[in-house]
Design an enzyme around this catalytic site. Structure first.
Site, mmCIF file in Angstrom:
data_model
loop_
_atom_site.group_PDB
_atom_site.id
_atom_site.type_symbol
_atom_site.label_atom_id
_atom_site.label_comp_id
_atom_site.label_asym_id
_atom_site.label_seq_id
_atom_site.Cartn_x
_atom_site.Cartn_y
_atom_site.Cartn_z
ATOM 1 N N LYS A 76 -64.540 -11.841 -50.959
ATOM 2 C CA LYS A 76 -63.179 -10.979 -50.236
ATOM 3 C C LYS A 76 -62.021 -11.763 -50.276
ATOM 4 O O LYS A 76 -62.045 -12.745 -50.592
ATOM 5 C CB LYS A 76 -63.664 -11.156 -49.006
ATOM 6 C CG LYS A 76 -63.417 -10.025 -48.130
ATOM 7 C CD LYS A 76 -63.976 -8.717 -47.985
ATOM 8 C CE LYS A 76 -63.407 -7.398 -47.229
ATOM 9 N NZ LYS A 76 -63.517 -6.187 -47.466
ATOM 10 N N ASP B 280 -59.017 -2.762 -48.698
ATOM 11 C CA ASP B 280 -59.741 -3.523 -47.483
ATOM 12 C C ASP B 280 -58.619 -2.328 -46.122
ATOM 13 O O ASP B 280 -57.959 -2.208 -47.175
ATOM 14 C CB ASP B 280 -60.332 -4.105 -46.966
ATOM 15 C CG ASP B 280 -60.846 -4.381 -45.525
ATOM 16 O OD1 ASP B 280 -62.321 -4.439 -45.815
ATOM 17 O OD2 ASP B 280 -60.469 -4.978 -44.794
HETATM 18 P P1 NDP Z 1 -56.973 1.058 -43.212
HETATM 19 O O1 NDP Z 1 -55.774 0.149 -43.189
HETATM 20 O O2 NDP Z 1 -57.287 2.554 -44.146
HETATM 21 O O3 NDP Z 1 -56.877 1.948 -41.873
HETATM 22 C C1 NDP Z 1 -57.235 0.755 -40.852
HETATM 23 C C2 NDP Z 1 -56.563 1.534 -39.424
HETATM 24 O O4 NDP Z 1 -56.672 0.514 -38.185
HETATM 25 C C3 NDP Z 1 -55.531 1.912 -39.133
HETATM 26 O O5 NDP Z 1 -55.478 2.595 -38.393
HETATM 27 C C4 NDP Z 1 -54.747 0.737 -38.354
HETATM 28 O O6 NDP Z 1 -53.778 1.077 -37.664
HETATM 29 C C5 NDP Z 1 -56.462 0.008 -37.482
HETATM 30 N N1 NDP Z 1 -56.273 -1.354 -37.259
HETATM 31 C C6 NDP Z 1 -56.348 -2.463 -37.969
HETATM 32 N N2 NDP Z 1 -56.020 -3.675 -37.332
HETATM 33 C C7 NDP Z 1 -56.359 -3.558 -36.283
HETATM 34 C C8 NDP Z 1 -55.854 -3.710 -34.774
HETATM 35 N N3 NDP Z 1 -56.155 -5.192 -35.099
HETATM 36 N N4 NDP Z 1 -56.296 -2.961 -33.423
HETATM 37 C C9 NDP Z 1 -55.874 -2.131 -33.549
HETATM 38 N N5 NDP Z 1 -56.469 -1.251 -35.105
HETATM 39 C C10 NDP Z 1 -56.189 -1.368 -35.666
HETATM 40 O O7 NDP Z 1 -57.878 0.679 -43.026
HETATM 41 P P2 NDP Z 1 -59.745 0.666 -43.673
HETATM 42 O O8 NDP Z 1 -60.080 1.801 -43.177
HETATM 43 O O9 NDP Z 1 -59.940 0.248 -45.272
HETATM 44 O O10 NDP Z 1 -60.364 -0.556 -42.894
HETATM 45 C C11 NDP Z 1 -60.666 -0.173 -41.504
HETATM 46 C C12 NDP Z 1 -62.489 -0.483 -41.502
HETATM 47 O O11 NDP Z 1 -63.153 -0.544 -42.147
HETATM 48 C C13 NDP Z 1 -62.378 -2.659 -41.485
HETATM 49 O O12 NDP Z 1 -62.809 -3.034 -39.939
HETATM 50 C C14 NDP Z 1 -62.609 -2.385 -43.082
HETATM 51 O O13 NDP Z 1 -62.658 -3.757 -43.192
HETATM 52 C C15 NDP Z 1 -63.765 -1.872 -43.124
HETATM 53 N N6 NDP Z 1 -64.299 -1.225 -44.482
HETATM 54 C C16 NDP Z 1 -63.311 -0.167 -45.165
HETATM 55 C C17 NDP Z 1 -63.869 -0.001 -45.715
HETATM 56 C C18 NDP Z 1 -63.340 0.604 -47.165
HETATM 57 O O14 NDP Z 1 -64.152 1.003 -48.278
HETATM 58 N N7 NDP Z 1 -61.887 1.111 -46.831
HETATM 59 C C19 NDP Z 1 -65.394 -0.244 -46.554
HETATM 60 C C20 NDP Z 1 -66.348 -1.238 -45.683
HETATM 61 C C21 NDP Z 1 -65.959 -1.331 -44.438
HETATM 62 P P3 NDP Z 1 -52.417 0.487 -38.083
HETATM 63 O O15 NDP Z 1 -51.953 1.973 -38.942
HETATM 64 O O16 NDP Z 1 -51.726 0.497 -36.684
HETATM 65 O O17 NDP Z 1 -52.280 -0.628 -38.345
HETATM 66 O O1 2IT Z 2 -66.068 -3.705 -46.741
HETATM 67 C C1 2IT Z 2 -66.537 -3.397 -47.551
HETATM 68 O O2 2IT Z 2 -67.615 -3.344 -47.930
HETATM 69 C C2 2IT Z 2 -64.918 -2.774 -48.287
HETATM 70 N N1 2IT Z 2 -63.656 -3.158 -48.149
HETATM 71 C C3 2IT Z 2 -65.101 -2.522 -49.753
HETATM 72 C C4 2IT Z 2 -65.569 -3.414 -50.742
HETATM 73 C C5 2IT Z 2 -65.638 -2.706 -52.115
HETATM 74 O O3 2IT Z 2 -65.914 -3.498 -53.124
HETATM 75 O O4 2IT Z 2 -65.489 -1.357 -52.399
#
Ligand code: NDP
Ligand code: 2IT
Length: 443
Positions: free
Chosen positions: A125, A165
């Site tokens: 990561k 992420d």
């Molecule tokens: P994005 O940046 O696309 O979206 C994140 C969302 O969460 C936004 O709406 C953001 O609001 C909100 N957010 C972030 N930090 C905070 C906080 N401290 N308090 C409240 N709201 C918050 O990220 P992703 O959708 O990609 O990721 C979301 C989660 O999913 C994370 O935990 C990530 O690690 C996990 N994840 C992502 C994957 C992926 O493929 N993208 C895969 C597996 C897990 P704002 O816009 O106001 O910051």
């Molecule tokens: O938390 C996760 O699994 C991710 N942010 C996606 C990682 C990836 O390599 O697609």
């Protein structure tokens, strides 16, 4: 005190101040303690000590120029945690809260999540404390180019393959890829989550959210239930939240909440996802703007407290967003299932409350593995110089998520804890990674 407990305490002692990392080590390894104690080989080969210590971690300075010509400085990290199963694989997070503890917790979780997919990917990561919010496209590009000017020397398609992420989506991956290509003069699958206009995989963007829903549907089905007709709470409004909501709605359920870091919306009749996509994906605005389109919905200028009645909760924002009181709200209001879309969104004490109240609980390393699984498909697409269709990748994703559910379910039964998916996921993943480490000798 037995080996496993002693070794976990030692990890905490040796990494002072890394609270998120400690939490993920406790959350992952505590359910595995009886299994580890039942076989002396884990102690003899110091598996806990080795699996909790990253192979290497790189920290670097990123200097870049903003639109006013001012020089800005941020910190960047890449933690290459464990490559027993394949090249290091895991996302990059750009958020002001990022520090080594957060990157290590995410990297540690990633080792076991990636193992559950059954695909050849190790865990890593990275990220930066850079805040992409309110930055122009030019500033984002300038930052990404500077970030990659250091990162390129640590990554390669068979070594370490980053992805997105929080704060890193298609736009950032595009700028990072462009800089890598410029420096190395090679077009190769060194990043995943790329746009469909060049080497991306159709379906990667949707995969984490869709995969979460496929997994949750399997879990509900095995308890004689489904999404049909249910009320669902989702947090977040980013990549994972949006495609989770899309698939939930397709499964005949109603999504009534979404949030961002400023507040949350409640639309009793069901959130209109096209409006959210326009606000968040296209205009990059705050979620309260939803009320301009739907004045009957409500906006709360506060942290989301999971206080709305629902049957299913899908946290998709960030770590520790469901604490003890939030879990109590869910129990009180009739929730029957919670599946983690974000990484480690539920605190340890909140998980206890959910378990005590017999709420079905799906841990992130199983339920959100669809994103990284699709990333592995993107790596395969890139190395074979082919192009998959959306249908190919989506069908494969469904099979992978079903397979994860079946594996962890069987493991929970094997260890006499049927339906405890925390035990099932952690033992199953630990076994796969540790067996590979044992086969590869001490290093
Ligand atoms: P994005 O940046 O696309 O979206 C994140 C969302 O969460 C936004 O709406 C953001 O609001 C909100 N957010 C972030 N930090 C905070 C906080 N401290 N308090 C409240 N709201 C918050 O990220 P992703 O959708 O990609 O990721 C979301 C989660 O999913 C994370 O935990 C990530 O690690 C996990 N994840 C992502 C994957 C992926 O493929 N993208 C895969 C597996 C897990 P704002 O816009 O106001 O910051
Ligand atoms: O938390 C996760 O699994 C991710 N942010 C996606 C990682 C990836 O390599 O697609």
């Amino acid at each position: 005190m037995g080996y496993a407990k002693r070794a976990i305490e030692e990890v905490i002692f040796r990494t002072p101040g890394e609270s998120e990392f400690h939490q993920s080590v406790i959350e992952t390894l505590t359910p595995v303690i009886p299994f580890i104690e039942s076989n002396k080989i884990y102690e003899e080969l110091a598996i806990i000590e080795r699996i909790t210590e990253p192979d290497r971690q790189v920290k670097f300075r990123i200097a870049w120029r903003n639109d006013e010509g001012k020089i800005k400085v941020n910190r960047g990290w890449r933690v290459q945690f464990n490559n027993a199963l394949g090249p290091y694989k895991g996302g990059l997070r750009f958020h002001p809260s990022v520090n080594i503890s957060i990157i290590k917790f995410l990297g540690f979780e990633q080792i076991f999540k990636n193992a559950l997919t059954g695909l050849p990917i190790g865990g890593g990561k990275g990220g930066s404390d850079f805040d992409p919010k309110d930055k122009s496209d030019f500033e984002i590009m300038s930052f990404c180019q500077s970030f990659m000017t250091e990162l390129f020397r640590h990554i390669a398609p068979e070594t370490d393959v980053p992805a997105g992420d929080i704060g890193v989506g298609k736009r950032e991956i595009g700028f990072l890829y462009g800089q890598y290509k410029r420096i190395k003069n090679v077009h190769e699958g060194v990043l995943t989550g790329k746009g469909l206009d060049f080497d991306g995989l159709p379906g990667r963007k949707e995969a984490t959210g869709y995969g979460l829903v496929y997994f949750t549907e399997e879990m509900l089905k095995s308890h004689g239930n489904s999404f049909e007709g249910k009320t669902v709470l989702i947090s977040g409004a980013g990549n994972v939240a949006i495609y989770t909501a899309e698939k939930v709605i397709e499964h005949g359920a109603k999504v009534v909440t979404m949030s961002d870091s400023n507040g949350w919306i409640y639309d009793e009749v069901g959130i209109d996802l096209n409006i959210i996509k326009e606000i968040k994906d296209i205009k990059h605005e705050r979620i309260y703007k939803y009320l301009e389109y739907k004045p009957k919905a409500k906006y709360f200028d506060s942290r989301f407290d999971w206080s709305v009645p629902c049957q299913i909760a899908l946290p998709c924002a960030t770590q520790n967003e469901i604490g003890l009181d939030d879990a109590k709200n869910l129990v009180k209001n009739g929730c029957i299932a919670l599946a983690e879309g974000a990484n480690m969104p539920t605190t340890l004490e909140a998980i206890e409350i959910l378990k005590e109240n017999k709420i079905l609980f799906a841990p992130a390393k199983a339920s959100n593995a669809g994103g990284v699984a699709s990333s592995a498909l993107e790596m395969s697409q890139n190395s074979s110089k082919t192009r998959w269709s959306f249908n190919d990748s989506n069908e494969k994703l469904k099979l992978i998520m079903k397979g994860i559910f079946e594996k962890i379910s069987e493991t929970s039964q094997e260890f006499g804890k049927s339906g405890d998916y925390v035990i099932g996921a952690n033992i199953c993943a630990f076994k796969r990674v540790s067996e590979a480490m044992i086969s590869q000798g001490v290093y």
